[in-house]
Scaffold this motif. Sequence first.
Motif, PDB file in Angstrom:
ATOM      1  N   GLU A 284       2.925 -12.995  -8.634  1.00 31.60           N
ATOM      2  CA  GLU A 284       2.430 -13.047  -7.261  1.00 31.60           C
ATOM      3  C   GLU A 284       3.502 -12.580  -6.286  1.00 31.60           C
ATOM      4  O   GLU A 284       3.208 -12.031  -5.238  1.00 31.60           O
TER       5      GLU A 284
ATOM      6  N   VAL B  71       3.682  -8.590  -6.238  1.00 32.68           N
ATOM      7  CA  VAL B  71       2.536  -7.840  -5.744  1.00 32.68           C
ATOM      8  C   VAL B  71       2.592  -7.775  -4.220  1.00 32.68           C
ATOM      9  O   VAL B  71       2.799  -8.774  -3.549  1.00 32.68           O
ATOM     10  N   SER B  72       2.377  -6.579  -3.689  1.00 34.63           N
ATOM     11  CA  SER B  72       2.389  -6.425  -2.236  1.00 34.63           C
ATOM     12  C   SER B  72       0.960  -6.356  -1.704  1.00 34.63           C
ATOM     13  O   SER B  72       0.010  -6.146  -2.460  1.00 34.63           O
ATOM     14  N   ASP B  73       0.821  -6.512  -0.404  1.00 32.20           N
ATOM     15  CA  ASP B  73      -0.499  -6.445   0.229  1.00 32.20           C
ATOM     16  C   ASP B  73      -1.023  -5.014   0.184  1.00 32.20           C
ATOM     17  O   ASP B  73      -0.259  -4.051   0.317  1.00 32.20           O
ATOM     18  N   CYS B  74      -2.314  -4.878   0.012  1.00 32.68           N
ATOM     19  CA  CYS B  74      -2.952  -3.563  -0.058  1.00 32.68           C
ATOM     20  C   CYS B  74      -3.086  -2.990   1.354  1.00 32.68           C
ATOM     21  O   CYS B  74      -3.747  -3.589   2.210  1.00 32.68           O
TER      22      CYS B  74
ATOM     23  N   ARG C  21      -4.526  -3.060  -7.776  1.00 32.33           N
ATOM     24  CA  ARG C  21      -3.304  -3.692  -8.272  1.00 32.33           C
ATOM     25  C   ARG C  21      -2.532  -4.406  -7.166  1.00 32.33           C
ATOM     26  O   ARG C  21      -1.580  -5.114  -7.439  1.00 32.33           O
ATOM     27  N   ASN C  22      -2.941  -4.207  -5.912  1.00 36.36           N
ATOM     28  CA  ASN C  22      -2.312  -4.887  -4.784  1.00 36.36           C
ATOM     29  C   ASN C  22      -3.135  -6.101  -4.371  1.00 36.36           C
ATOM     30  O   ASN C  22      -4.280  -6.263  -4.774  1.00 36.36           O
ATOM     31  N   ARG C  23      -2.552  -6.931  -3.540  1.00 34.14           N
ATOM     32  CA  ARG C  23      -3.187  -8.176  -3.111  1.00 34.14           C
ATOM     33  C   ARG C  23      -4.127  -7.924  -1.932  1.00 34.14           C
ATOM     34  O   ARG C  23      -3.783  -7.236  -0.988  1.00 34.14           O
ATOM     35  N   HIS C  24      -5.319  -8.479  -2.006  1.00 32.46           N
ATOM     36  CA  HIS C  24      -6.272  -8.419  -0.903  1.00 32.46           C
ATOM     37  C   HIS C  24      -6.295  -9.782  -0.214  1.00 32.46           C
ATOM     38  O   HIS C  24      -6.822 -10.749  -0.751  1.00 32.46           O
ATOM     39  N   THR C  25      -5.726  -9.841   0.971  1.00 31.37           N
ATOM     40  CA  THR C  25      -5.634 -11.080   1.723  1.00 31.37           C
ATOM     41  C   THR C  25      -6.531 -11.005   2.940  1.00 31.37           C
ATOM     42  O   THR C  25      -6.398 -10.096   3.757  1.00 31.37           O
TER      43      THR C  25
END
Length: 87
Positions: free
Chosen positions: A51, A54-57, A72-76
């Motif tokens: 976690e 992984v960077s934000d998309c 592959r990136n984080r969806h926040t």
Amino acid sequence: CKHWLRGLCKRGDDCDFLHVYDPARMPQCLFFQHYGECTNKDCIFLHTRTEEKVSDCPWYDRGFCKHGPRCRNRHTRKTVCVHYLAG
């Protein structure tokens, strides 16, 4: 050299790979990666959580990511300002 790290390199000075311990270049600890913990107190491998890596998309932040849940990136999700909704 992955064999040198375990003390098993038989090539010695003839080995094509580096025989230096560099913590920044160490591979991820498999036990930590799979189980979330490593009980070996002398483990020389990296213990980083996925976690944290992984960077934000950037596309999701703009409104749409074509990869969806397979990205592959984080969806926040961002919280919407109540004053914006009120007008």
